[in-house]
Design a protein around this motif. Structure first.
Motif, mmCIF file in Angstrom:
data_model
loop_
_atom_site.group_PDB
_atom_site.id
_atom_site.type_symbol
_atom_site.label_atom_id
_atom_site.label_comp_id
_atom_site.label_asym_id
_atom_site.label_seq_id
_atom_site.Cartn_x
_atom_site.Cartn_y
_atom_site.Cartn_z
ATOM 1 N N PHE A 49 0.830 -1.209 0.000
ATOM 2 C CA PHE A 49 0.000 0.000 0.000
ATOM 3 C C PHE A 49 0.861 1.255 0.000
ATOM 4 C CE2 PHE A 49 -2.051 3.390 2.434
ATOM 5 C CZ PHE A 49 -3.136 3.625 1.617
ATOM 6 N N SER A 50 1.850 1.301 0.887
ATOM 7 C CA SER A 50 2.682 2.506 0.959
ATOM 8 C C SER A 50 3.536 2.667 -0.295
ATOM 9 C CB SER A 50 3.556 2.479 2.218
ATOM 10 O OG SER A 50 4.390 1.349 2.214
ATOM 11 N N ALA A 51 4.033 1.567 -0.845
ATOM 12 C CA ALA A 51 4.837 1.660 -2.067
ATOM 13 C C ALA A 51 3.990 2.140 -3.232
ATOM 14 C CB ALA A 51 5.469 0.316 -2.385
ATOM 15 N N GLY A 52 2.742 1.645 -3.328
ATOM 16 C CA GLY A 52 1.861 2.114 -4.390
ATOM 17 C C GLY A 52 1.574 3.592 -4.277
ATOM 18 N N ALA A 53 1.354 4.059 -3.061
ATOM 19 C CA ALA A 53 1.096 5.490 -2.852
ATOM 20 C C ALA A 53 2.319 6.322 -3.203
ATOM 21 C CB ALA A 53 0.670 5.729 -1.407
ATOM 22 N N VAL A 54 3.489 5.864 -2.787
ATOM 23 C CA VAL A 54 4.720 6.603 -3.082
ATOM 24 C C VAL A 54 4.993 6.610 -4.578
ATOM 25 C CG1 VAL A 54 7.237 6.561 -2.805
ATOM 26 C CG2 VAL A 54 5.766 6.249 -0.821
ATOM 27 N N LEU A 55 4.849 5.461 -5.226
ATOM 28 C CA LEU A 55 5.121 5.378 -6.666
ATOM 29 C C LEU A 55 4.147 6.253 -7.449
ATOM 30 C CD1 LEU A 55 7.004 4.010 -8.669
ATOM 31 C CD2 LEU A 55 5.322 2.199 -8.907
ATOM 32 N N ALA A 56 2.876 6.270 -7.048
ATOM 33 C CA ALA A 56 1.890 7.106 -7.733
ATOM 34 C C ALA A 56 2.179 8.581 -7.528
ATOM 35 C CB ALA A 56 0.487 6.773 -7.241
ATOM 36 N N ALA A 57 2.755 8.927 -6.373
ATOM 37 C CA ALA A 57 3.039 10.336 -6.090
ATOM 38 C C ALA A 57 4.282 10.831 -6.821
ATOM 39 C CB ALA A 57 3.205 10.533 -4.586
ATOM 40 N N VAL A 58 5.334 10.023 -6.864
ATOM 41 C CA VAL A 58 6.586 10.496 -7.457
ATOM 42 C C VAL A 58 6.674 10.232 -8.951
ATOM 43 C CG1 VAL A 58 7.868 10.299 -5.305
ATOM 44 C CG2 VAL A 58 7.876 8.398 -6.899
ATOM 45 N N ALA A 59 5.944 9.243 -9.458
ATOM 46 C CA ALA A 59 6.021 8.902 -10.880
ATOM 47 C C ALA A 59 4.632 8.516 -11.379
ATOM 48 C CB ALA A 59 7.012 7.763 -11.099
ATOM 49 N N PRO A 60 3.819 9.491 -11.793
ATOM 50 C CA PRO A 60 2.463 9.147 -12.246
ATOM 51 C C PRO A 60 2.427 8.400 -13.580
ATOM 52 C CG PRO A 60 2.874 11.506 -12.429
ATOM 53 C CD PRO A 60 4.066 10.911 -11.766
ATOM 54 N N GLU A 61 3.495 8.453 -14.369
ATOM 55 C CA GLU A 61 3.487 7.773 -15.667
ATOM 56 C C GLU A 61 3.335 6.256 -15.532
ATOM 57 O OE1 GLU A 61 6.449 9.484 -14.794
ATOM 58 O OE2 GLU A 61 5.745 11.421 -15.450
ATOM 59 N N PRO A 62 4.118 5.595 -14.648
ATOM 60 C CA PRO A 62 3.915 4.144 -14.514
ATOM 61 C C PRO A 62 2.516 3.795 -14.001
ATOM 62 C CG PRO A 62 6.026 4.754 -13.572
ATOM 63 C CD PRO A 62 5.304 6.020 -13.917
#
Length: 185
Positions: A49-62
């Motif tokens: 959950f936290s990794a998904g939130a972080v990844l969505a915040a820092v890199a919206p393209e993936p």
């Protein structure tokens, strides 16, 4: 930390993914994260959950590239859970069926054919139904493979079986070659 590190690594020249492989980046990040959680005995659900939130915040393209694949994987997981649930319940529910019970099952199958796209077209086939159909076909083929009695396949029967397989394979290759030449023209 894993999604941030992955995001930094992907920005380095030569480590990025091709455009058609972009949807797999979050999946790869999740696999790496799961392995890290397994090795450190961390909570994989909280980490995901936290990794998904972080990844969505820092890199919206993936995130945007992964959405269609993620939806398909979620549907596949739901249907796999239903398939397993059904496989566990089926022997208890239908183990003692009478002839009338089997007639009801056959009538349900016939009703599905009539309602489906082949006859009346009231129900359509979407991607999820196709996936479940492929899983069902694989399951039927697996069960058929389990039924082969190899000790009975000796001598002339084995030679006939191998010859039939070889002939079928040769016909399939021939049809493919003819179709490939026709497409090239």
């Amino acid at each position: 930390a894993v999604p941030l590190l992955l995001n930094l690594l992907l920005r380095l020249p030569g480590l990025g993914a091709e455009a058609k492989l972009q949807p797999l980046l979050p999946l790869a990040a999740g696999t790496i994260l799961y392995a890290a959680c397994h090795l450190t005995h961390a909570n994989p659900y909280l980490a995901a959950f936290s990794a998904g939130a972080v990844l969505a915040a820092v890199a919206p393209e993936p995130k945007t590239a992964f959405e269609p694949l993620g939806e398909a994987l979620a549907e596949l997981a739901k249907f796999a859970a239903l398939l397993v649930f059904g496989a566990l319940l089926t022997p208890q529910l239908f183990g003692d069926l009478s002839v009338g019970g089997y007639v009801a099952v056959v009538l349900a199958i016939v009703a599905g054919i009539v309602i489906g796209p082949s006859v009346l077209g009231w129900a359509g086939v979407d991607e999820a139904v196709e996936v479940v159909a492929l899983i069902g076909l694989a399951f039927v083929l697996f069960l058929a493979g389990l039924e082969i009695e190899f000790e009975k396949l000796r001598g002339p029967l084995l030679r006939l079986t191998v010859a039939g397989f070889a002939l079928s394979f040769a016909i399939a290759v021939g049809v493919f070659m003819v179709g490939s030449v026709g497409c090239a023209l």
